[in-house]
Design a protein around this motif. Sequence first.
Motif: not given
Lengths: 438, 394
Positions: B56-62, B78-85, B153-155
């Motif tokens: 439920d988390f898709f995180i990227t650091v770039d 840059r931290v981009v988060t996509k979540t369904t929580r 952490i997200s997992e």
Amino acid sequence: MMMADSGSSEEVAVIGNTDITSTESENNIINTMVERGTALLKKMEINVAEAEKRTGKNTVNMQETYTVYLIETRPVEAVPEGGTPAAPDMLWRRYSEFELLRTYLLVTYPFIVIPPLPEKRAEFVWHKLSADNLDPDFVERRRVGLENFLLRVASHPLLSNDKIFFLFLTEEKGWRDAVLETGFQDKVDSRLKSLSAMFRVKNPDKRFTALKQYSDELNAVISQLLRVRAKVADRLYGVYKVHGNYGRVFSEWSAIEKEMGDGLQSAGHHMDTYAASIDDILEEEEHYADQLKEYLFYTDAVRSVCKKHELLQYELEMVAQDLAYKKQQREELATGTVRVFSLKGMTSKLFGQESQEQRESRLAALEQSIQEGEETVKEKNAECQEFVRTAWKDIERFKEQKDQDLREALISYAIMQISMCKKGIQVWSNAKECFNKM
Amino acid sequence: SRRQMLVVDVPVLGVFSLVQNTSLADGGPMPNSPSSLVNQYRLEEEEEQPGADAKDFFITVDNPESHVTAIETFIMYRVVTKTTRSEFDSSEYEVRRRYQDFLWLRGRLEESHPTLIVHPLPEKFVMKGMVERFNDGFIETRRKALHRFLNKISEHPVLSYSQHFKVFLTAQELTSHRKQGPGFLSRMGETVRAVANSVRGLRSRPEEFSVMQEYVDHFSTKICSVDKVTQRIIKEQREYLDELRQYGPTYTQWAELEEDLAEPLKGVADCVERCSQETEEQIQQLSEVLVPALHEYVLCAETLKVSGRSLHLYGLVLWAESTICTGWFCGQSLTSVRAGSVGGVYHLYRLVLLVLWAEFSICAGSFCGRSLPSVWAEITYTYIYYIYIYIYII
């Protein structure tokens, strides 16, 4: 060298049969020599079969340890079916005797590029090889080198017919006396002179000048190549051996793991195998280095021939110059003009002209001298030309031999590298299997 | 089975739960698992995680960018988060974070969940062998590690619900959050209570605990050795490459002297040149792929060790606290304790001594291989703990 799998099959195809080992390829060179077929080699097989340590008293009555080499000669003849080949004749020789033989050949055939002996002391070593002359690996490589030397001499159209060489192979006890009897040692001095002297030659044969330069440059480049190769070998040894540490760590690690234990243990073994494989690899590479070294030492022989030419040319020029001077003197004496400073001329100026009688006797002596001089010049000239002719013929032969041998050497080096890489790929594939199974 | 070795079957004790996520015997290929490393020498950035449907988390650091102020220069990622929580107001967030912010997050997570193993961060300072902090290779390695950290952490079933984690991913300005927070002592109380809960369960299984400890110690030394050996190999390969680079040109030099031999000699020179290139690539792969991966395991192992020792300390403190409390309060009234009777003071004195001894022995052992700041942090916490206990008792 670790070559990645290029995947290009064309390049591999050029080399052809890559299953041939490097020692087999080396044997090809020897076979070629034998096939060239001098009369000697048609009659007998020559081997330097073994090496042994001996102790004895030397010339200053001190105990010393030295190595002797067994020379075996066997007549070449068809073996009858079911029969055993004839027993070889054998005798022992030490390195110093080989040196004596070679010096004899150098002096007796100054226009021939005499094959070199293997090195006296180990040079261009990388750290693992010992520089000790009594080290078994060094002795073994020297044995091969001495055999090579004998075969080279035996396959030379001229040298193979030499009596002393034949005695070297067949007469253990009486040989030394026979060599000394030839009186070659008198000529040794003149040879040394030709090598070391610095003299200005006015009209050397251009081919020889070019050849000397080539020989010097080749010497420098091969020396450098051997030096760098030794360093590369050293570093490669380090890389392989450190992988052995993986083996140890994996082994210890496998003891504390349950599921991963077997995989780690096997992988550890493969790492140990990998680390151990470098010893054989570098031992084989030494063959390649030895082949290069032979031609490094050959450059000295070539240089020696060039120097001999220079000496002869120089002597010719000296003699010719001397003759020219005498002729000029005669001219002056005949015409009465003093162009050339001479003590006689000065004294005659100071103390009065000499008598007609005296002049005529001097003229006669000069004529005599000039005639002799002309003879000398003719002889010297002939000698020079003969030298140039025979030497150049042998040099052509040498050049052809060199190109062929070095080409073979490079091929066998490449084959060795391929084989090494294949083995490496095998070990790492095995290790990968173990890791996959963990 | 090995898994049983690592996970103690106590519901409250999630000590080694994170180790499960990074276990080597786990099912499918994981981004940092040895099998994926061995099979592909390229770094998989978009690896499929096991159970990807449940993610439920898709995180990227770039997008590392240099940020210059009057006082310092640092890199912002840059931290981009996509979540369904559902706890998150929006489904997409984009923020900029620097390394210090990651440190803060990890510190917070460790503090609030002292029994859990929090995935390590890449090291703060450069290791010897690298030249500058802002060398491209270094930034890239760090970025990848930070990316892995957030994804780990997200997992995590517990850590991913942490308030700090949410703030980290969503707040535009983190600095204000970093300064705020509940009071020191109340946070200590939380921590001690959490430890008490877990240690009480643990006390009944001393054997498994020490077996675990032993394994962790051994594993840590082994993985360190593998790391060291790899670094040594890289060093030897570099020296080999230097010599190889001189070898090839010598053949070219020779070729210039020859006629018939020129071509084969040139051929050898070209081969050696190609070998040099391949060796260079090999060194690069080792440095950029294998070494960082091994290093992460080294840090993981260290973290395991530290937690183990911290547990030891907390365990001792709590044991001290409970024996004294139970022994002390028996038959005594609080007023007589407060009156400072000799007996009371003696017990308190014992407690303090016990705590000090615990602290000293742990710190003496744990100085090895740890950075001074982390040791000081632990000592500080310890002092605060016994002050807290003192106050609690009084």
